[in-house]
Design a protein around this motif. Structure first.
Motif: not given
Ligand code: ZN
Length: 366
Positions: A38, A56, A111-112, A141-142
């Motif tokens: 992100h 995140e 990522h988280a 989601r990613e």
């Protein structure tokens, strides 16, 4: 006049240096890409929403910078490159481009996680077809970030609205799947043993960012920001350092394993013959193996021509070249590796029968 005198010398030098250069290519600097997920307008998950200051994108950047710091101090021989060092938006394909351009040995996206159910722990993904709905949800989601990119339809063979399109993403990474799974396994073990975190193990799903790279690639979900305890842990510097130390521990162990294997490889190729024509033997370079049937057009194989597709059980194998000259096939293998098929390997056949290349090389060519 001066140039005239220098020119032949430089040509001689080139000839002398060329084989040396090839030898050195094997022990080139180990390069690892750290990709904080992100950034910029893409915040990633916003966690429990108890805090407004860190999302995140901020937490994974902090962890990535810690990873860089530790590698620089503890692994001086290793080159580390971050895809971003600031809070900026970067397209997924750009992240892959950075890694490919650096000819990196390992790509790690950080990522988280977030979940609507109560969940804790780390999990590490390699590219593949999702085995269940939860993995698919994480990948979706990613991947959804590409909706924020301009002209994403032009840049990706992936449709965020159709989960089935993920399947077509897996082909290129299959070359590196074994190594990616190995790295994922090692790093999850480090999370549990070094970081004392709960590990949820190694998983597969269709992450677009992992499809952009030509090297072993993993995506780590360092914990759940949707869980209050984990969110607090990951927001703290000490938590971030612990996670980073576990990731570096994993990189060290993975690198060590690679080095051991390459020593074994070079030993097994010792004492080979100079005459390399093997009658009735066909050598080919295997560049990929996949459950997908891909047209053998050069544009599907990074410009490589004369690709052959053979179905073996459920899989399609993709071969480059066909010759009984081992030296020639070796050159084609080098070409395939240069094109990005880093784990391309030579196979040998007599008729339909698959032969051991190592045994052939030890025998006297007929
Ligand atoms: Zn993410």
């Amino acid at each position: 006049m001066y140039l005239f005198k220098l020119l032949p010398i430089s040509i001689v030098l080139l000839i002398v240096l060329a084989p040396l250069h090839k030898l050195q290519a094997q022990d080139k600097t180990f390069t690892v890409i750290i990709d904080p997920g992100h950034g910029g307008k893409d915040t990633g998950t916003t966690g429990t929403k108890r805090y407004k200051d860190k999302n995140e994108k901020d937490i994974v950047l902090a962890v990535a910078l810690e990873v860089e710091k530790i590698i620089k101090s503890e692994m001086p021989q290793t080159k580390v490159i971050l895809t971003r060092k600031k809070d900026i938006f970067i397209e997924l394909k750009k992240r892959g481009e950075i890694a490919n351009k650096a000819n990196a040995d390992l790509f790690i996206s950080i990522h988280a996680n977030a979940a609507t159910y109560k969940a804790t722990g780390t999990e590490t993904y390699v590219l593949g077809v999702h085995r269940n709905k939860t993995n698919l949800a994480v990948a979706k989601r990613e991947n959804d970030v590409i909706l924020l990119e301009e002209d994403y339809e032009k840049h990706y063979s992936y449709d965020p609205h159709s989960p089935a399109s993920i399947i077509s993403l897996t082909l290129m990474q299959e070359d590196y799947l074994d190594q990616s799974i190995r790295m994922a396994t090692i790093v999850e073990k480090s999370f549990s043993e070094v970081g004392k975190r709960r590990t949820r193990g190694v998983k597969q799903a269709g992450f677009v960012v992992l499809h952009q790279t030509y090297m072993p690639s993993i995506l780590i979900e360092i914990g759940f920001l949707s869980n209050e305890i984990e969110e607090d842990f990951l927001r703290k510097k000490t938590g971030q350092q612990k996670i980073a130390a576990s990731i570096v521990d994993g990189i060290k162990k993975y690198k060590k394993e690679l080095e051991k294997n390459s020593i074994k490889d070079s030993n097994s190729h010792a004492s080979v013959n100079n005459n390399r024509i093997f009658k009735n033997v066909t050598f080919k370079v295997q560049i990929a193996s996949s459950s997908n049937r891909v047209a053998t057009k050069s544009y599907n194989f990074r410009g490589l021509q004369n690709i052959e597709r053979v179905k073996v059980d459920k899989f399609y194998k993709y071969y480059l070249g066909r010759t009984s000259d081992y030296n020639l096939i070796k050159q084609l293998q080098v070409k395939a590796v240069e094109k990005g098929y880093k784990s391309a390997f030579i196979v040998a056949f007599r008729g339909e029968e698959r032969l051991s290349v190592a045994k052939l090389l030890k025998s006297t060519p007929q």
